[in-house]
Design an enzyme around this catalytic site. Structure first.
Site, PDB file in Angstrom:
ATOM      1  N   HIS A 184      42.823  41.923  39.376  1.00 37.68           N
ATOM      2  CA  HIS A 184      43.216  43.260  39.823  1.00 37.68           C
ATOM      3  C   HIS A 184      44.728  43.398  39.973  1.00 37.68           C
ATOM      4  O   HIS A 184      45.285  44.460  39.673  1.00 37.68           O
ATOM      5  CB  HIS A 184      42.488  43.627  41.125  1.00 37.68           C
ATOM      6  CG  HIS A 184      43.094  43.093  42.372  1.00 37.68           C
ATOM      7  ND1 HIS A 184      42.934  41.783  42.791  1.00 37.68           N
ATOM      8  CD2 HIS A 184      43.865  43.694  43.317  1.00 37.68           C
ATOM      9  CE1 HIS A 184      43.576  41.618  43.932  1.00 37.68           C
ATOM     10  NE2 HIS A 184      44.146  42.752  44.276  1.00 37.68           N
ATOM     11  N   HIS A 223      47.706  41.801  51.428  1.00 37.26           N
ATOM     12  CA  HIS A 223      46.710  42.151  50.421  1.00 37.26           C
ATOM     13  C   HIS A 223      45.998  40.884  49.949  1.00 37.26           C
ATOM     14  O   HIS A 223      46.512  39.766  50.112  1.00 37.26           O
ATOM     15  CB  HIS A 223      47.363  42.836  49.219  1.00 37.26           C
ATOM     16  CG  HIS A 223      47.951  44.171  49.547  1.00 37.26           C
ATOM     17  ND1 HIS A 223      47.258  45.148  50.225  1.00 37.26           N
ATOM     18  CD2 HIS A 223      49.184  44.695  49.275  1.00 37.26           C
ATOM     19  CE1 HIS A 223      48.026  46.215  50.362  1.00 37.26           C
ATOM     20  NE2 HIS A 223      49.194  45.969  49.809  1.00 37.26           N
ATOM     21  N   ALA A 224      44.831  41.062  49.323  1.00 36.58           N
ATOM     22  CA  ALA A 224      44.134  39.898  48.781  1.00 36.58           C
ATOM     23  C   ALA A 224      45.058  39.124  47.853  1.00 36.58           C
ATOM     24  O   ALA A 224      45.118  37.892  47.901  1.00 36.58           O
ATOM     25  CB  ALA A 224      42.870  40.330  48.047  1.00 36.58           C
ATOM     26  N   GLU A 225      45.768  39.836  46.976  1.00 35.26           N
ATOM     27  CA  GLU A 225      46.802  39.207  46.152  1.00 35.26           C
ATOM     28  C   GLU A 225      48.009  40.118  46.024  1.00 35.26           C
ATOM     29  O   GLU A 225      47.872  41.355  46.011  1.00 35.26           O
ATOM     30  CB  GLU A 225      46.300  38.869  44.737  1.00 35.26           C
ATOM     31  CG  GLU A 225      45.587  37.532  44.618  1.00 35.26           C
ATOM     32  CD  GLU A 225      44.106  37.654  44.858  1.00 35.26           C
ATOM     33  OE1 GLU A 225      43.429  36.611  44.962  1.00 35.26           O
ATOM     34  OE2 GLU A 225      43.602  38.801  44.955  1.00 35.26           O
ATOM     35  N   THR A 226      49.164  39.486  45.938  1.00 36.63           N
ATOM     36  CA  THR A 226      50.406  40.161  45.577  1.00 36.63           C
ATOM     37  C   THR A 226      50.921  39.513  44.309  1.00 36.63           C
ATOM     38  O   THR A 226      50.979  38.289  44.206  1.00 36.63           O
ATOM     39  CB  THR A 226      51.449  40.054  46.695  1.00 36.63           C
ATOM     40  OG1 THR A 226      50.946  40.713  47.872  1.00 36.63           O
ATOM     41  CG2 THR A 226      52.761  40.701  46.292  1.00 36.63           C
TER      42      THR A 226
END
Length: 261
Positions: free
Chosen positions: A73, A37-40
């Protein structure tokens, strides 16, 4: 989780890993790379999910390739999972989040002021087909204002060239082009392993202050609605309060599971 959306498989996907104790950063980076994912987000919770108040919970964010200082997000997704009022201890200070009864998560973030700078030499090649009107640099990202929302929506950037610009990401933005939307943007971050980020909360910390001034919306608690026009898309409600900005949106749980490694 899908964040900044009320519809599954829209908005911005984020992994949320709930920990009993702090974890090794190398392990967290490996998990983020696995999730892609873009961020975790990695949050140290004490088991009292949904409890208000208390000491701030440690929260860290990783892209598939690096740890980042601020992520909206994945914070929204984490607050949604834990519920209630949450305080997070992060690399960007203490962040306060509240899950409201209507499914919206409200987040108190630092605002980001972007100062005009000379356009990098790579920008013309990196952003073909747009009319650059302003270029500014904030704490994390390069903000590029272009002539129209249509240019933002149609943009096909050269990601390899963008990756040579020494900022976390490049935000391309213009005034909104439909009712109920004040600002349109897209965010590209190939330098940190993200080609296009679907919906970027932290970018709206810069967009809120930039467009409040540009649109003459400088009254206290002025609200702006931002649309991030990525293929998945999403809406972010921004409210500027001096040196802070309120960001609000919804989230959807897609799956739950247990890490075994």
């Amino acid at each position: 989780m899908d964040a900044f959306t009320s519809t599954a498989f829209c908005g911005n996907p984020a992994g949320v890993v709930v920990l009993d104790a702090p974890a090794d950063p190398a392990w967290m980076q490996a998990v983020a790379a696995e999730f892609k994912h873009a961020e975790t987000a990695f949050v140290v919770a004490d088991g009292s999910e949904g409890a208000d108040g208390g000491e701030p919970k440690s929260l860290r964010w990783f892209t598939p390739t690096t740890e980042v200082d601020l992520c909206g997000h994945a914070t929204l997704a984490t607050a949604y999972i834990l519920g209630g009022s949450q305080r997070f201890d992060t690399r960007s200070g203490t962040l306060n989040c509240t899950s409201t009864g209507d499914g919206i998560v409200e987040m108190d973030f630092p605002s980001v002021t972007s100062q005009p700078v000379r356009a990098p030499e790579e920008l013309t090649t990196a952003l073909p087909g747009v009319t650059v009107e302003s270029v500014a640099r904030g704490d994390f990202d390069l903000l590029v204002q272009v002539a129209s929302a249509a240019e933002v929506r149609a943009l096909r950037p050269d990601l390899d060239t963008l990756a040579r610009i020494p900022t976390r990401a490049v935000i391309v933005t213009a005034p909104g082009d439909r009712e109920g939307v004040d600002v349109v943007s897209r965010v590209f971050a190939p330098r940190v392993g993200i080609g296009e980020d679907p919906v970027t909360g932290s970018a709206h910390c810069a967009l809120a202050s930039w467009w409040s001034a540009a649109l003459g919306r400088t009254a206290e608690s002025t609200e702006l609605i931002g649309e991030q026009a990525s293929p998945r898309g999403g809406l972010v409600r921004m409210t500027l309060h001096g040196s802070r900005v309120g960001l609000a949106g919804r989230a959807v749980t897609i799956l739950r599971g247990e890490l075994l490694a």
